[in-house]
Enzyme design. Structure first.
Site, PDB file in Angstrom:
ATOM      1  N   CYS A   1      13.756 -92.634 -35.974  1.00 47.03           N
ATOM      2  CA  CYS A   1      14.817 -92.606 -34.977  1.00 47.03           C
ATOM      3  C   CYS A   1      16.124 -92.189 -35.655  1.00 47.03           C
ATOM      4  O   CYS A   1      16.488 -92.750 -36.691  1.00 47.03           O
ATOM      5  CB  CYS A   1      14.959 -93.976 -34.329  1.00 47.03           C
TER       6      CYS A   1
ATOM      7  N   TYR B   1      -1.056 -63.701  -2.941  1.00 52.72           N
ATOM      8  CA  TYR B   1      -0.686 -62.284  -2.919  1.00 52.72           C
ATOM      9  C   TYR B   1      -1.752 -61.339  -3.470  1.00 52.72           C
ATOM     10  O   TYR B   1      -1.506 -60.163  -3.641  1.00 52.72           O
ATOM     11  CB  TYR B   1       0.621 -62.077  -3.696  1.00 52.72           C
TER      12      TYR B   1
ATOM     13  N   ASP C   1       8.534 -68.031  -9.032  1.00 53.10           N
ATOM     14  CA  ASP C   1       8.546 -68.694 -10.334  1.00 53.10           C
ATOM     15  C   ASP C   1       7.738 -69.990 -10.251  1.00 53.10           C
ATOM     16  O   ASP C   1       8.290 -71.084 -10.192  1.00 53.10           O
ATOM     17  CB  ASP C   1      10.006 -68.976 -10.724  1.00 53.10           C
TER      18      ASP C   1
ATOM     19  N   LYS D   1       8.925 -62.226  -6.888  1.00 53.62           N
ATOM     20  CA  LYS D   1       8.167 -62.817  -7.994  1.00 53.62           C
ATOM     21  C   LYS D   1       8.459 -64.318  -8.014  1.00 53.62           C
ATOM     22  O   LYS D   1       9.538 -64.752  -8.429  1.00 53.62           O
ATOM     23  CB  LYS D   1       8.567 -62.167  -9.319  1.00 53.62           C
TER      24      LYS D   1
ATOM     25  N   LYS E   1      12.618 -57.822 -13.263  1.00 55.28           N
ATOM     26  CA  LYS E   1      13.311 -59.130 -13.318  1.00 55.28           C
ATOM     27  C   LYS E   1      14.768 -59.027 -12.891  1.00 55.28           C
ATOM     28  O   LYS E   1      15.383 -57.972 -13.009  1.00 55.28           O
ATOM     29  CB  LYS E   1      13.255 -59.666 -14.751  1.00 55.28           C
TER      30      LYS E   1
ATOM     31  N   CYS F   1      16.917-100.958 -31.555  1.00 61.21           N
ATOM     32  CA  CYS F   1      17.656 -99.731 -31.870  1.00 61.21           C
ATOM     33  C   CYS F   1      18.997 -99.726 -31.148  1.00 61.21           C
ATOM     34  O   CYS F   1      19.079 -99.984 -29.953  1.00 61.21           O
ATOM     35  CB  CYS F   1      16.841 -98.510 -31.468  1.00 61.21           C
TER      36      CYS F   1
ATOM     37  N   CYS G   1      18.475 -95.570 -35.652  1.00 69.65           N
ATOM     38  CA  CYS G   1      18.165 -96.800 -36.385  1.00 69.65           C
ATOM     39  C   CYS G   1      17.249 -96.561 -37.583  1.00 69.65           C
ATOM     40  O   CYS G   1      17.048 -97.460 -38.391  1.00 69.65           O
ATOM     41  CB  CYS G   1      17.545 -97.835 -35.449  1.00 69.65           C
TER      42      CYS G   1
ATOM     43  N   CYS H   1      11.541 -93.947 -29.820  1.00 69.39           N
ATOM     44  CA  CYS H   1      11.856 -94.892 -30.877  1.00 69.39           C
ATOM     45  C   CYS H   1      11.179 -96.209 -30.528  1.00 69.39           C
ATOM     46  O   CYS H   1      11.281 -96.702 -29.419  1.00 69.39           O
ATOM     47  CB  CYS H   1      13.371 -95.088 -30.966  1.00 69.39           C
TER      48      CYS H   1
ATOM     49  N   GLU I   1       7.328 -57.127  -3.824  1.00 68.64           N
ATOM     50  CA  GLU I   1       7.176 -58.542  -3.453  1.00 68.64           C
ATOM     51  C   GLU I   1       8.118 -59.395  -4.288  1.00 68.64           C
ATOM     52  O   GLU I   1       8.537 -58.977  -5.369  1.00 68.64           O
ATOM     53  CB  GLU I   1       5.737 -59.004  -3.733  1.00 68.64           C
TER      54      GLU I   1
END
Ligand code: IVH
Length: 665
Positions: free
Chosen positions: A403, A221, A116, A114, A309, A427, A406, A422, A112
């Site tokens: 930050c 599945y 994602d 896979k 994979k 800034c 700044c 920030c 089958e």
């Protein structure tokens, strides 16, 4: 008492509608027209309105059942949701095959794709969907039923009144994902690294209405305890799932040999790009359930299945440092800087790490060796951290407390995930990004002012806020390196021209959190001047089609700040005129939203849209609770039902024309 005839009609309508949903969303082969479908829906809504006691949670009218939920309960899985061992090459898969053969003799496999996505468990009782649970830690997951119900390919009712738990994958189609991320970028929000993260975020939203707009889809599945249903093999199980009207991936293959499995994997390594969803490999499963049981499982994964994979072109490099990019709204994005390497024809020096949840999940550290690949074939991304090569000197990547530009404090913002921002309105990094937006084509459209010039102007101290652009003069510009007399005169004339802008452009240019082009246009329709907008209250704003609580809050808090007041005053003083594109005297429909269904006598769809907008009204194709009027023509569609359901006033064309006349247009 509800007459028996009505009861029967309601049941018949529901069955028919869900059947057509199935034809459309699962099989992609509808057998009736949209109008016919709308008619069925309209009748069902009408009957459910008239006989509320007939309303049930499995009714197709209840897919978006609520507009807000408080949170998600944790629920235990009846059987753990396992993960799979991974393999990446032919040899590994042959080894897997040898182990299987040694255990249970010769077998056939189901190969089958896979998917994602995000795994989900769906529980049905008496054939009705009662619960949808995420994988969670494998033992316990979140009850996200309200959100999963909005996914049209998930059946609310099975073809048999049985108790059943199935498992599968929820995913976001690639085309939608790309458009969605682009929009987030425009609105100054952090982007998602991949469709899977976007799916996971969406499933945890507290507003099912928003979920229903995200175009999620499903593939199922797996059946829990399949032998209860007389099923002997995975192949039979897939057919059974199809018969129950689940969306089952059409590309699964029954393979009699390991060579066939390998050929399938090779085939999809090439063909994966043609799919509307991301896949990251192939899942190989022993077909026979008895043999599956004999093989059993290890602590965390079954011995009868393996994930095979796809090889991604990957290169190894080292994370030298992490830079923190500050966006226009202050959101801080971590960016990994690498020892430069070549990958598929380009030199890669850096990759966005998107957000700090992503960094934590992958546990990426400065000094780590990582594998990088191009996600979706384009965007360089860290795919793997080679933890084996750590020597202990690696430095974890933390959200900065200050930050990087700044030095002022950074705060946390909770959204679909935690963003760090920030907090300093002054800034310089924010200011530079804001200026880029301010002068952009969609906003004030001041040509010749690019990121480099902006940076120099800010660094030189000539520009301290967006309004200062209008106070630039020959003296200041001549101080900037690389700016000659001709350019100065061009720039000053561009800036002068930009003073006659439109209100929507100015609103975009202000760079308010969550306000992109679309929202700015909507606001400029409702309000005629920036002053009017700046005194709007949250309630007023939330009445507007397309504006939710979060954006309304953001607009109000923007205009409440001293800095915003100062900027607007300075813009006025400089002579900036931001006229609403809609003239005030004709604004009789200002603040009202219209939607149309059916055929009108005097207008085409485009004509009535233009007419309403020319009178200051808002026109929408999608009817929602915020729509003020639905104009009903001949042969109305399902919007009429929705209007009744939402309590939206319906008027016919004559009434609409009369209303305009009475309003004096
Ligand atoms: S079978 C015990 N089939 O991959 C059975 N999983 O690490 C396990 N996945 O968590 C699942 N497509 O979310 C199976 N066709 C497929 C799949 C699939 C995607 C995901 C699933 C699982 C993970 C395995």
């Amino acid at each position: 008492m509800v007459p028996e005839k009505i009861r029967e009609e309601v049941q018949k309508l529901r069955d028919e509608i869900e059947y057509h949903n199935y034809r459309y969303y699962v099989l992609s082969s509808p057998v009736i027209s949209d109008e016919e479908y709308d008619k069925l829906m309209k009748r069902l809504i009408e009957l459910e309105e008239k006989y509320p006691e007939l309303k049930t949670p499995d009714s197709p009218t209840q897919r978006v059942g609520e507009s807000h939920v408080e949170g998600f309960e944790t629920v235990e899985h009846v059987e753990p949701m396992l993960s799979l061992d991974n393999t990446y090459n032919e040899m590994d898969i042959r080894n897997f095959h040898e182990r299987v053969k040694k255990g249970v003799g010769q077998v056939s496999y189901v190969a089958e794709l896979k998917i994602d996505g995000v795994s989900i468990a769906l529980r049905y009782k008496d054939g009705m969907l009662v619960q949808a649970i995420t994988r969670g830690d494998g033992l316990r997951g979140d009850d996200v039923t309200v959100n999963v119900k909005t996914i049209r390919s998930v059946p609310l009712k099975l073809t048999e009144p049985i108790d059943l738990e199935v498992r599968g994958e929820i995913f976001m189609p690639v085309s939608f994902f790309e458009q969605f991320n682009a929009q987030r970028e425009e609105e100054g929000l952090p982007t998602f690294a991949n469709p899977r993260n976007a799916t996971a975020g969406t499933l945890h939203l507290l507003d099912p209405v928003v979920v229903s707009q995200r175009k999620l889809d499903s593939f199922i599945y797996y059946i829990v305890k399949p032998q209860q249903y007389g099923l002997k093999t995975q192949w039979e199980a897939l057919k059974f799932l199809e018969n129950m009207r689940f969306k089952v991936n059409p590309h699964s293959k029954l393979c009699e040999s390991v060579d066939e499995v390998i050929a399938y994997w090779k085939e999809w390594t090439q063909k994966r790009k043609e799919l509307e969803y991301w896949i990251d490999g192939v899942v190989v499963k022993v077909n026979d359930f008895e043999k599956q049981n004999e093989l059993g499982m290890t602590a965390k994964s079954p011995r009868w299945a393996i994930a095979f994979k796809f090889p991604a072109q990957q290169v190894r490099t080292k994370v030298l440092n992490v830079a923190y990019q500050v966006g226009r709204t202050g959101v801080i994005t971590p960016v990994a800087e690498f020892e430069p390497v070549e990958l598929e024809g380009t030199i890669i020096k850096r990759a966005s790490l998107h957000n700090f949840d992503y960094v934590a999940e992958k546990d990426i550290r400065i000094g780590d060796y990582v594998l990088i690949e191009k996600a979706g074939g384009i965007i360089p991304q860290v795919s793997y951290v080679v933890t084996e090569l750590r020597d202990g000197d690696e430095v974890p990547i933390e959200p900065p407390e200050k930050c990087p530009v700044c030095g002022r404090p950074v705060g946390k913002q909770s959204g679909e995930y935690v963003a760090y921002e920030c907090q300093n309105p002054f800034c310089q990094a924010k200011l530079k990004r804001q200026l880029e937006v301010f002068v952009s084509r969609q906003a004030l459209n001041i040509q010749g002012v690019g990121p480099k010039l902006i940076s120099k102007l800010v660094d030189a101290g000539f520009v301290k806020d967006i309004a200062d652009i209008f106070y630039l003069n020959v003296f200041m510009l001549s101080q900037i390196n690389g700016v000659g007399p001709k350019m100065i005169s061009n720039l000053l004339s561009e800036i002068e021209n930009a003073k006659n802008t439109s209100l929507d452009r100015l609103i975009i240019g202000l760079g308010i959190h969550g306000v992109g082009e679309k929202t700015a246009k909507v606001l400029a329709k409702k309000y005629t001047t920036i002053d009017e907008l700046s005194s709007a209250r949250i309630d007023d704003l939330m009445q507007i089609e397309g504006i939710g609580e979060e954006v309304a809050n953001s607009i109000v808090s923007y205009f409440n700040s001293d800095k915003a007041r100062e900027i607007i005053e300075k813009l006025k003083q400089a002579g900036v005129k931001a006229e609403s594109t809609v003239k005030e005297e004709k604004n009789v429909l200002s603040g009202l939203t219209f939607c149309v269904t059916g055929t009108l006598k005097h207008f085409s769809r485009e004509e009535i849209k233009n007419y309403i907008e020319s009178l200051g009204g808002h026109f929408t194709d999608n009817l929602t609770k915020k729509t003020n009027y639905l104009i009903v023509g001949d042969n109305p569609g399902s919007k009429l039902d929705k209007a009744i359901k939402f309590g939206v006033t319906t008027i016919n064309e004559e009434e609409f024309l009369r209303m305009i006349k009475e309003k004096g247009a």
